[in-house]
Design an enzyme around this catalytic site. Sequence first.
Site, PDB file in Angstrom:
ATOM      1  N   ALA A  20      44.846  -5.652 -36.382  1.00 13.25           N
ATOM      2  CA  ALA A  20      44.956  -6.416 -35.134  1.00 13.25           C
ATOM      3  C   ALA A  20      45.151  -7.921 -35.347  1.00 13.25           C
ATOM      4  O   ALA A  20      45.950  -8.557 -34.654  1.00 13.25           O
ATOM      5  CB  ALA A  20      43.730  -6.150 -34.279  1.00 13.25           C
ATOM      6  N   CYS A 131      38.604   2.616 -41.887  1.00  8.54           N
ATOM      7  CA  CYS A 131      39.956   2.048 -41.796  1.00  8.54           C
ATOM      8  C   CYS A 131      40.117   0.835 -42.715  1.00  8.54           C
ATOM      9  O   CYS A 131      39.499   0.768 -43.796  1.00  8.54           O
ATOM     10  CB  CYS A 131      40.282   1.702 -40.346  1.00  8.54           C
ATOM     11  SG  CYS A 131      42.053   1.412 -40.083  1.00  8.54           S
ATOM     12  N   SER A 133      40.060  -3.168 -42.083  1.00  3.10           N
ATOM     13  CA  SER A 133      39.953  -4.339 -41.209  1.00  3.10           C
ATOM     14  C   SER A 133      39.821  -5.595 -42.062  1.00  3.10           C
ATOM     15  O   SER A 133      38.864  -5.728 -42.836  1.00  3.10           O
ATOM     16  CB  SER A 133      38.733  -4.178 -40.291  1.00  3.10           C
ATOM     17  OG  SER A 133      38.258  -5.449 -39.896  1.00  3.10           O
ATOM     18  N   ASP A 200      39.997  -3.610 -32.365  1.00 10.02           N
ATOM     19  CA  ASP A 200      41.336  -3.852 -31.801  1.00 10.02           C
ATOM     20  C   ASP A 200      41.221  -4.467 -30.423  1.00 10.02           C
ATOM     21  O   ASP A 200      42.105  -5.185 -29.984  1.00 10.02           O
ATOM     22  CB  ASP A 200      42.142  -2.555 -31.762  1.00 10.02           C
ATOM     23  CG  ASP A 200      42.524  -2.132 -33.171  1.00 10.02           C
ATOM     24  OD1 ASP A 200      41.681  -1.514 -33.839  1.00 10.02           O
ATOM     25  OD2 ASP A 200      43.636  -2.476 -33.613  1.00 10.02           O
TER      26      ASP A 200
HETATM   27  P1  RI2 Z   1      41.668  -6.597 -38.430  1.00  8.60           P
HETATM   28  C1  RI2 Z   1      43.350  -1.746 -37.235  1.00  8.60           C
HETATM   29  O1  RI2 Z   1      44.250  -1.009 -36.463  1.00  8.60           O
HETATM   30  C2  RI2 Z   1      42.031  -1.033 -37.397  1.00  8.60           C
HETATM   31  O2  RI2 Z   1      41.634  -0.335 -36.235  1.00  8.60           O
HETATM   32  C3  RI2 Z   1      41.149  -2.204 -37.692  1.00  8.60           C
HETATM   33  O3  RI2 Z   1      39.782  -1.918 -37.543  1.00  8.60           O
HETATM   34  C4  RI2 Z   1      41.649  -3.174 -36.623  1.00  8.60           C
HETATM   35  O4  RI2 Z   1      43.065  -3.000 -36.619  1.00  8.60           O
HETATM   36  C5  RI2 Z   1      41.303  -4.592 -36.843  1.00  8.60           C
HETATM   37  O5  RI2 Z   1      41.901  -5.078 -38.019  1.00  8.60           O
HETATM   38  P2  RI2 Z   1      45.683  -0.512 -37.053  1.00  8.60           P
HETATM   39  O6  RI2 Z   1      46.658  -1.662 -36.875  1.00  8.60           O
HETATM   40  O7  RI2 Z   1      42.197  -7.439 -37.329  1.00  8.60           O
HETATM   41  O8  RI2 Z   1      45.513  -0.108 -38.491  1.00  8.60           O
HETATM   42  O9  RI2 Z   1      40.205  -6.760 -38.632  1.00  8.60           O
HETATM   43  O10 RI2 Z   1      46.043   0.660 -36.181  1.00  8.60           O
HETATM   44  O11 RI2 Z   1      42.453  -6.769 -39.719  1.00  8.60           O
END
Ligand code: RI2
Length: 319
Positions: A20, A131, A133, A200
């Site tokens: 995100a 995941c 993050s 997110d």
């Molecule tokens: P940061 C990701 O989504 C995950 O759900 C993760 O927890 C969230 O974004 C936040 O990520 P995806 O893009 O902003 O993999 O902390 O679907 O990096």
Amino acid sequence: MDKKVVDIAEDIKSMKIRGAAKIGRTVAEALKIEAENYKGNDPIKFVSDIKETARFLIATRPTAVSLENSLRYVLTELEKGHNDGRDVTSLKKIVSKAANDFCENSNRALEKIAEIGSKRIRDGDVIFVNCNSSVALGIIKKAHRDGKKIKVYANETRPRFQGLLTAKELLDEGIDVTLIVDSAARLFIKRANHVITGADAVAANGAVANKIGTATLALIAHEARVNFIVAAETYKFNPRTYSGELIEIEERDIFEVISKEDYERLKGLKVKNPAFDITPPEYIDLIITEKGLIAPQAAILVLKETYGLGSFEKEPWED
Ligand code: RI2
């Protein structure tokens, strides 16, 4: 629309660009590219082109509110400049500056959250993550760099296996990390001191949208009496949830879950692939923002401070 912007949108949709925070910074950059390459001298047409670009970018992924909030930030600055009667050259500068400011603020927020969050981690702690993050891992890396000995369990995170990205990132830092399948969470969460996830989107009532499986982890952590922490910058808070609007959950292609071959073989099978779920506030112990620690129930205060109590009847990207 600029070809580079179209490519960026495609990369966000296909998740080549993901997470995100990164999505938020990338769409700000995309607006800057569109603005800088715009040919023409009519401010009205320029504003309309930037709004159209924003709508195009919003359509890529619906849940990560960092995307909308990034565009909201840049477009609000643009709108002010336009109302002041600025010409296209000046409006282009406004868009570039706002985009740069958003990215800088985002990077600074990540550092600040790492600083605040790492203080919650003690030497010898065991942390469970889901995941990949950047914000959650920032906390863990900072604690490690501060000399704390940490052990991490990383959920595999089907269907796209972002747990592998997490495992690699932590290994590269020299952190002790163990990869487990998602269904082993109950076994390993019991050994953890904290679960730390990203977000997110955070709703006005403190509910958190995050990668599918997060809500299950929160329930398990609650039952096992393990601290459940969410790391989220304030631009992950969704102002539209003020009015009770629900966070939209992205449904992705079913072929991330099942092969085409199996799907064709199993005639009549239904497959669902929601990318996110919602963790209720009562299962979250703490949200760490760049402005400090809050209980999820205080999410409304963050929204009020950032956006006032305005009604979002007309979004800045609407004509
Ligand atoms: P940061 C990701 O989504 C995950 O759900 C993760 O927890 C969230 O974004 C936040 O990520 P995806 O893009 O902003 O993999 O902390 O679907 O990096």
